[in-house]
Design a protein around this motif. Structure first.
Motif, short mmCIF file in Angstrom:
data_model
loop_
_atom_site.label_atom_id
_atom_site.label_comp_id
_atom_site.label_asym_id
_atom_site.label_seq_id
_atom_site.Cartn_x
_atom_site.Cartn_y
_atom_site.Cartn_z
N ALA A 76 -108.48 32.67 36.79
CA ALA A 76 -107.12 31.76 37.21
C ALA A 76 -106.87 30.99 35.92
CB ALA A 76 -107.36 30.99 38.47
N GLN A 77 -107.80 30.34 35.26
CA GLN A 77 -107.55 29.59 34.11
C GLN A 77 -107.36 30.33 32.91
OE1 GLN A 77 -111.30 27.54 32.64
NE2 GLN A 77 -110.14 25.65 32.30
N GLN A 78 -107.92 31.70 32.74
CA GLN A 78 -107.33 32.49 31.74
C GLN A 78 -106.00 32.98 31.67
OE1 GLN A 78 -110.43 35.69 32.15
NE2 GLN A 78 -111.32 35.01 30.16
N CYS A 79 -105.66 33.25 33.05
CA CYS A 79 -103.94 33.59 33.35
C CYS A 79 -103.21 32.26 33.05
CB CYS A 79 -103.71 34.05 34.85
SG CYS A 79 -104.66 35.46 35.39
N GLU A 80 -103.70 31.10 33.50
CA GLU A 80 -103.04 29.99 33.34
C GLU A 80 -102.64 29.76 31.73
OE1 GLU A 80 -102.76 25.08 34.26
OE2 GLU A 80 -104.72 26.44 34.79
N GLN A 81 -103.84 29.97 30.98
CA GLN A 81 -103.97 29.65 29.61
C GLN A 81 -102.86 30.68 28.96
OE1 GLN A 81 -105.12 26.75 28.07
NE2 GLN A 81 -103.82 27.72 26.39
N GLU A 82 -102.93 31.85 29.24
CA GLU A 82 -102.18 33.04 28.85
C GLU A 82 -100.68 32.65 29.06
OE1 GLU A 82 -101.88 36.30 26.39
OE2 GLU A 82 -103.96 35.70 27.31
N ILE A 83 -100.30 32.16 30.31
CA ILE A 83 -98.84 31.81 30.37
C ILE A 83 -98.55 30.53 29.47
CG2 ILE A 83 -97.42 30.83 32.07
CD1 ILE A 83 -98.77 32.43 34.21
N ILE A 84 -99.42 29.70 29.26
CA ILE A 84 -99.37 28.42 28.54
C ILE A 84 -98.87 28.70 27.10
CG2 ILE A 84 -100.19 26.36 27.45
CD1 ILE A 84 -101.52 25.93 30.30
N GLY A 99 -97.02 41.70 28.16
CA GLY A 99 -97.71 42.61 29.08
C GLY A 99 -99.11 42.01 29.32
N GLU A 100 -99.48 41.35 28.45
CA GLU A 100 -100.78 40.59 28.52
C GLU A 100 -101.03 39.58 29.70
OE1 GLU A 100 -104.99 39.65 27.58
OE2 GLU A 100 -103.57 41.54 26.75
N ILE A 101 -100.03 38.89 30.10
CA ILE A 101 -99.82 38.14 31.16
C ILE A 101 -99.79 39.02 32.34
CG2 ILE A 101 -98.25 36.66 32.51
CD1 ILE A 101 -97.37 35.65 29.92
N ILE A 102 -99.24 40.17 32.64
CA ILE A 102 -99.17 40.91 33.69
C ILE A 102 -100.58 41.66 34.00
CG2 ILE A 102 -98.11 42.85 34.78
CD1 ILE A 102 -96.16 40.40 34.61
N TRP A 103 -101.17 42.12 32.70
CA TRP A 103 -102.55 42.61 32.90
C TRP A 103 -103.45 41.57 33.45
CZ3 TRP A 103 -107.05 41.10 30.62
CH2 TRP A 103 -108.17 42.22 31.02
N ARG A 104 -103.49 40.25 33.06
CA ARG A 104 -104.41 39.28 33.63
C ARG A 104 -104.13 38.96 34.77
NH1 ARG A 104 -108.01 37.03 29.85
NH2 ARG A 104 -107.54 37.23 27.65
N ILE A 105 -102.92 38.73 35.18
CA ILE A 105 -102.71 38.57 36.32
C ILE A 105 -103.07 39.54 37.53
CG2 ILE A 105 -100.60 38.06 38.21
CD1 ILE A 105 -99.31 36.39 36.14
N ASP A 106 -102.80 40.93 37.06
CA ASP A 106 -103.32 41.86 37.79
C ASP A 106 -104.79 42.17 38.10
OD1 ASP A 106 -102.82 44.72 39.29
OD2 ASP A 106 -104.17 45.19 37.49
N THR A 107 -105.61 41.67 36.97
CA THR A 107 -106.91 41.29 37.18
C THR A 107 -107.23 40.46 38.25
OG1 THR A 107 -107.24 42.30 35.01
CG2 THR A 107 -108.89 41.14 35.70
#
Length: 117
Positions: A76-84, A99-107
């Motif tokens: 969750a923290q990695q996704c949050e940081q990618e969005i930030i 797309g990196e955000i979508i990939w992280r959220i999918d994971t």
């Protein structure tokens, strides 16, 4: 206090159960906002949806480790940081969701599914 002592605190099992109960709705909310950002046509629409997803991810990241789901909290923290990174980056004013955000959220969603199944 070590990790085992935390798991033995009175009431922690109730908090953990509540966390798991809320996880399904929260992951759905995050995924819905991510998809809306991906499909967004304006920078504002994308930003609003990513900001909403980030807020829910922040809630999960802040609690998951405490209730025994440290890997989920890390995801969750990695996704949050990618969005930030995107929202504070040079392309935030463009109508694009990386797309990196979508990939992280999918994971992240996949890791939620492992817990709630």
């Amino acid at each position: 206090m070590n990790a085992m002592a935390k798991l033995e605190l009175p009431g922690l099992e109730k908090i953990r159960d509540r966390f798991v109960d809320m996880l399904d709705a929260r992951k759905t909310d995050i995924a819905r906002h991510a998809l809306a950002a991906w499909d967004g046509e304006t920078a504002q629409e994308i930003t609003d949806n990513l900001t909403a997803a980030k807020a829910t991810l922040h809630l999960i990241a802040g609690t998951a480790g405490t209730v025994g789901f440290s890997e989920l909290g890390h995801n969750a923290q990695q996704c949050e940081q990618e969005i930030i990174n995107h929202l504070e980056g040079p392309y935030a004013d463009l109508a694009v969701c990386p797309g990196e955000i979508i990939w992280r959220i999918d994971t992240f969603v996949a890791s939620c599914n492992e817990i709630s199944s």
